[in-house]
Design a protein around this motif. Structure first.
Motif: not given
Length: 70
Positions: A30-37
């Motif tokens: 998810a961190g590859e396509s979403l920012r600021d987890l």
């Protein structure tokens, strides 16, 4: 300071080895396509079994939040 809004999504990670690897893999992907987890919460752990009743796959269902933009 401005108020913030966060979006929550559900993910399911899988692993042949462990629930930990299943959860970690889901968050890393998810961190590859979403920012600021921000937070990952494990909601459910289960396993898929083969015909002989042996563990085939570990599955981790997570809720992941990230800062909502736009």
């Amino acid at each position: 300071m401005a108020e913030s809004v966060y979006k929550v999504i559900e993910l399911i990670g899988t692993s042949k080895d462990s629930w930990e690897k299943a959860a970690k893999g889901a968050v890393e992907r998810a961190g590859e396509s979403l920012r600021d987890l921000r937070v990952a919460e494990i909601v459910k752990l289960d396993m898929q079994l083969d015909e002989e009743g042996k563990v085939e796959t570990y599955r981790a269902k997570l809720k992941v939040s990230f800062k909502f933009e736009g």
